[in-house]
Write an enzyme that holds these catalytic residues in place. Sequence first.
Site, PDB file in Angstrom:
ATOM      1  N   TYR A 183      29.492  -5.646   6.644  1.00  0.00           N
ATOM      2  CA  TYR A 183      28.179  -5.922   7.221  1.00  0.00           C
ATOM      3  C   TYR A 183      26.997  -5.150   6.351  1.00  0.00           C
ATOM      4  CZ  TYR A 183      24.286  -6.922  10.359  1.00  0.00           C
ATOM      5  OH  TYR A 183      23.153  -7.219  10.968  1.00  0.00           O
ATOM      6  N   HIS A 226      22.676  -3.404  21.647  1.00  0.00           N
ATOM      7  CA  HIS A 226      23.762  -4.093  21.034  1.00  0.00           C
ATOM      8  C   HIS A 226      24.540  -2.945  20.487  1.00  0.00           C
ATOM      9  CE1 HIS A 226      25.118  -6.298  17.201  1.00  0.00           C
ATOM     10  NE2 HIS A 226      25.523  -7.004  18.086  1.00  0.00           N
ATOM     11  N   THR A 268      17.980  -1.762  20.447  1.00  0.00           N
ATOM     12  CA  THR A 268      18.506  -2.531  21.545  1.00  0.00           C
ATOM     13  C   THR A 268      19.746  -2.021  22.081  1.00  0.00           C
ATOM     14  OG1 THR A 268      19.760  -4.293  20.497  1.00  0.00           O
ATOM     15  CG2 THR A 268      17.451  -4.829  20.978  1.00  0.00           C
TER      16      THR A 268
END
Length: 142
Positions: free
Chosen positions: A11, A76, A74
């Site tokens: 990622y 997340h 956030t």
Amino acid sequence: MSKILIVNSIYYTEIANLLLEGATDKLKGSNASYNVIEVPGAFEIPAAILFAVKSKHFNYDGYLALGCVIRGETDHYQYICKGVIKGLNEVVMHNTVPLGMGVITADSKDKALVRADKDKKNIGGRTASAVLHMIDLYNKLR
């Protein structure tokens, strides 16, 4: 000779490359062979390792989880971090396999780069050392 599967989350490409470089440098200096597979993100690492553990076609002595999760604005980050750690722990506990956990959790990309760089914190190399140690321990205690 130990055979290790490295599961590398791509990622954050730059960080992934640094982690992999540190890990493979350490493994090349040992009596171990390795294969590398890539997954899209850190969350996919536990599943990929479990796929390999359960595979009838592959047999690894240990597993290396490499990746990075960077805190955002956030929740997340928290969910991904908890999911990855819980998933890796479940793989180890339910399958009794040596595993090195080299998933960086950081507040910023700059902090993650310092941890990944083999000339600085070298998390990839440290994780490779950890899995080699755990393979030896596992073999002694079996």
